[in-house]
Design a protein around this motif. Structure first.
Motif, PDB file in Angstrom:
ATOM      1  N   VAL A 203      -0.263  -5.588  -9.140  1.00  0.00           N
ATOM      2  CA  VAL A 203      -1.317  -6.201  -8.325  1.00  0.00           C
ATOM      3  C   VAL A 203      -1.788  -5.226  -7.265  1.00  0.00           C
ATOM      4  O   VAL A 203      -2.985  -5.115  -6.976  1.00  0.00           O
ATOM      5  CB  VAL A 203      -0.801  -7.511  -7.689  1.00  0.00           C
ATOM      6  N   ALA A 204      -0.819  -4.468  -6.671  1.00  0.00           N
ATOM      7  CA  ALA A 204      -1.198  -3.487  -5.655  1.00  0.00           C
ATOM      8  C   ALA A 204      -2.033  -2.361  -6.247  1.00  0.00           C
ATOM      9  O   ALA A 204      -2.946  -1.850  -5.597  1.00  0.00           O
ATOM     10  CB  ALA A 204       0.056  -2.924  -4.980  1.00  0.00           C
ATOM     11  N   ASP A 205      -1.725  -1.960  -7.497  1.00  0.00           N
ATOM     12  CA  ASP A 205      -2.437  -0.835  -8.113  1.00  0.00           C
ATOM     13  C   ASP A 205      -3.739  -1.276  -8.784  1.00  0.00           C
ATOM     14  O   ASP A 205      -4.791  -0.664  -8.570  1.00  0.00           O
ATOM     15  CB  ASP A 205      -1.537  -0.153  -9.154  1.00  0.00           C
ATOM     16  N   ALA A 206      -3.658  -2.328  -9.603  1.00  0.00           N
ATOM     17  CA  ALA A 206      -4.814  -2.730 -10.399  1.00  0.00           C
ATOM     18  C   ALA A 206      -5.589  -3.890  -9.794  1.00  0.00           C
ATOM     19  O   ALA A 206      -6.623  -4.267 -10.326  1.00  0.00           O
ATOM     20  CB  ALA A 206      -4.360  -3.109 -11.818  1.00  0.00           C
ATOM     21  N   GLY A 207      -5.080  -4.456  -8.705  1.00  0.00           N
ATOM     22  CA  GLY A 207      -5.773  -5.567  -8.086  1.00  0.00           C
ATOM     23  C   GLY A 207      -5.350  -6.896  -8.671  1.00  0.00           C
ATOM     24  O   GLY A 207      -4.478  -6.978  -9.549  1.00  0.00           O
ATOM     25  N   PRO A 208      -5.966  -7.965  -8.220  1.00  0.00           N
ATOM     26  CA  PRO A 208      -5.570  -9.301  -8.686  1.00  0.00           C
ATOM     27  C   PRO A 208      -5.769  -9.526 -10.175  1.00  0.00           C
ATOM     28  O   PRO A 208      -5.211 -10.474 -10.728  1.00  0.00           O
ATOM     29  CB  PRO A 208      -6.476 -10.235  -7.871  1.00  0.00           C
TER      30      PRO A 208
END
Length: 460
Positions: A203-208
């Motif tokens: 989630v931190a890298d690719a987003g929600p």
């Protein structure tokens, strides 16, 4: 700053279980082993008393003439009691005189037996040499007699020694089992926690939009996983709303900003007062900046929406020539270095040109007027690379990765700097073309390199 990592969950859980097992076994050893021999002796004494009491009914059926010293019937019952109790048996009268059993030469003088006969109660105890003794009152032929039993207590010490010898291996086995169980339980817990950890990192890298990993467990870890999934869903909905707003706002802003810029240009041409013309030109500069921001936001919204780029053979040399020609004018000169032969890449020509414009705009902004910006094209290891170098102050060491983040503006920015979107857009465009945008040299004099997948020149 270096963060020291504490001891993990698995070592702490295993250590806790092992320590708990050791403490429990130590308490059990202290509480059980020292009094074990005495408890075994007490149990043996109880056994003697129980067997003697079970024989009292047989003695009560004797006739009065059978209750005398050397009586055959009394001797028979004494031998039977000795066999059942596996002990030496002496039968005495109430005054302590021997009737049968015992040593005929040395008269028996049992203090316990006299006490039992006088007080009509069971007396038990341990002799000077550790033998077990019990005196049980009974009746035979209408007279009170005492059944005196004695035997050695070797069984109790031997049993205690056996227990003590086997306790340590059993305790070690229990500690090993506790450690194995702790390792197995912690392994399962850590496997589930790592899935939650990987989900949080994705989630931190690719987003929600990253794929959620739900944990089916009904414990605290499962609750944490489901809470993370709920948070991810809410973030995804908020991100979609934000993208729709940015796309709509940037699209709607471009037209009025362009019209405002054109009206300011017309107004500038018709003014005669110098002060007013200066203010109008400043307004034109600000509208130009706002138009650029609207364009950047629209481009970001298209990237976030996953609008596919064109994929075709692109002559990088020609793209560089066309873009560099756009930067001819006031400001530091741009020097172009091209190879003799073509340098082809598989990419989107518009996206390549946009990345190059971003790099040249940033380079000219940070390069002093007497400096120079250079653009070079090469083809190392079959890839197509475009390098943009400037003679500015460079990039601070702590900002070398942050400069590619959205809305990040470096510490060396000036009042006319951008909005912190250019390099972020450039890197994402390069990534969509299966390439990369990286900082090859931080400075002084930064060097940015756009790397694109190579392509063979088209035939004909």
């Amino acid at each position: 700053m270096r963060i020291r990592r504490s001891v993990g969950v698995r070592p702490r859980l295993v250590a806790t279980l092992v320590l708990t097992s050791v403490i429990t076994l130590a308490v059990a050893a202290v509480a059980l082993l020292p009094p074990l021999e005495n408890r075994l002796r007490a149990d043996e004494l109880d056994t003697l008393v129980v067997v003697a009491k079970s024989m009292r009914s047989s003695f009560s059926r004797l006739e009065p003439e059978d209750v005398k010293p050397g009586s055959r019937e009394l001797g028979r019952l004494a031998r039977l009691l000795s066999q059942r109790a596996t002990a030496r048996v002496t039968i005495l009268d109430a005054g302590g005189g021997r009737l049968v059993g015992g040593d005929p030469v040395v008269p028996d003088s049992y203090v316990d037996a006299r006490t039992a006969g006088a007080q009509d109660r069971v007396v038990r105890g341990t002799g000077a040499k550790g033998e077990l003794r019990a005196a049980v009152p009974a009746r035979a032929g209408g007279r009170r007699i005492v059944l005196a039993l004695s035997r050695s207590s070797n069984d109790a010490p031997r049993a205690a020694q056996v227990v003590q010898r086997t306790f340590l291996p059993a305790a070690l086995a229990a500690v090993v089992i506790a450690a194995a169980l702790g390792f197995a339980v912690s392994t399962g817990m850590l496997r589930r926690l790592k899935r939650v950890h990987r989900t949080a990192l994705s989630v931190a890298d690719a987003g929600p939009a990253a794929a959620p990993v739900a944990d089916p467990g009904r414990d605290e870890i499962g609750d944490l996983s489901r809470a993370l999934d709920t948070m991810q869903g809410k973030l995804q909905r908020q991100e979609e709303a934000r993208r729709r707003f940015v796309a709509t706002a940037s699209h709607e802003l471009r037209t009025p900003l362009h019209s405002l810029h054109m009206m300011l240009e017309l107004l500038d041409d018709g003014l005669e007062d110098d002060d007013t013309r200066v203010q109008v030109r400043r307004a034109r500069d600000q509208t130009r900046r706002l138009s650029g921001l609207a364009g950047n936001l629209l481009e970001l919204s298209q990237i976030d929406a996953g609008v596919p780029l064109r994929t075709e053979p692109v002559d990088v040399r020609e793209v560089c020539r066309a873009v560099v020609a756009e930067f001819v004018g006031p400001g530091p000169p741009v020097r172009l270095e091209l190879p003799e032969h073509g340098c082809w890449a598989r990419a989107d020509p518009g996206a390549v040109a946009q990345v190059l414009r971003i790099l040249l705009d940033n380079a000219r902004r940070v390069t002093p007027a007497d400096g120079e910006v250079s653009v070079s094209v090469s083809r190392p290891n079959g890839a197509a690379e475009v390098a943009v170098e400037d003679t500015g102050p460079g990039v601070a060491p702590d900002e070398q990765e942050a400069i590619f983040e959205r809305f990040w503006r470096g510490s060396a920015r000036d009042a006319d700097g951008g909005f912190g979107l250019g390099l972020a857009i450039g890197r994402e465009l390069a990534a969509h073309m299966e390439g990369d945008l990286l900082l090859a040299r931080a400075g002084p004099g930064a060097r940015f390199v756009v790397r694109l997948p190579g392509e063979s020149p088209p035939l004909g």
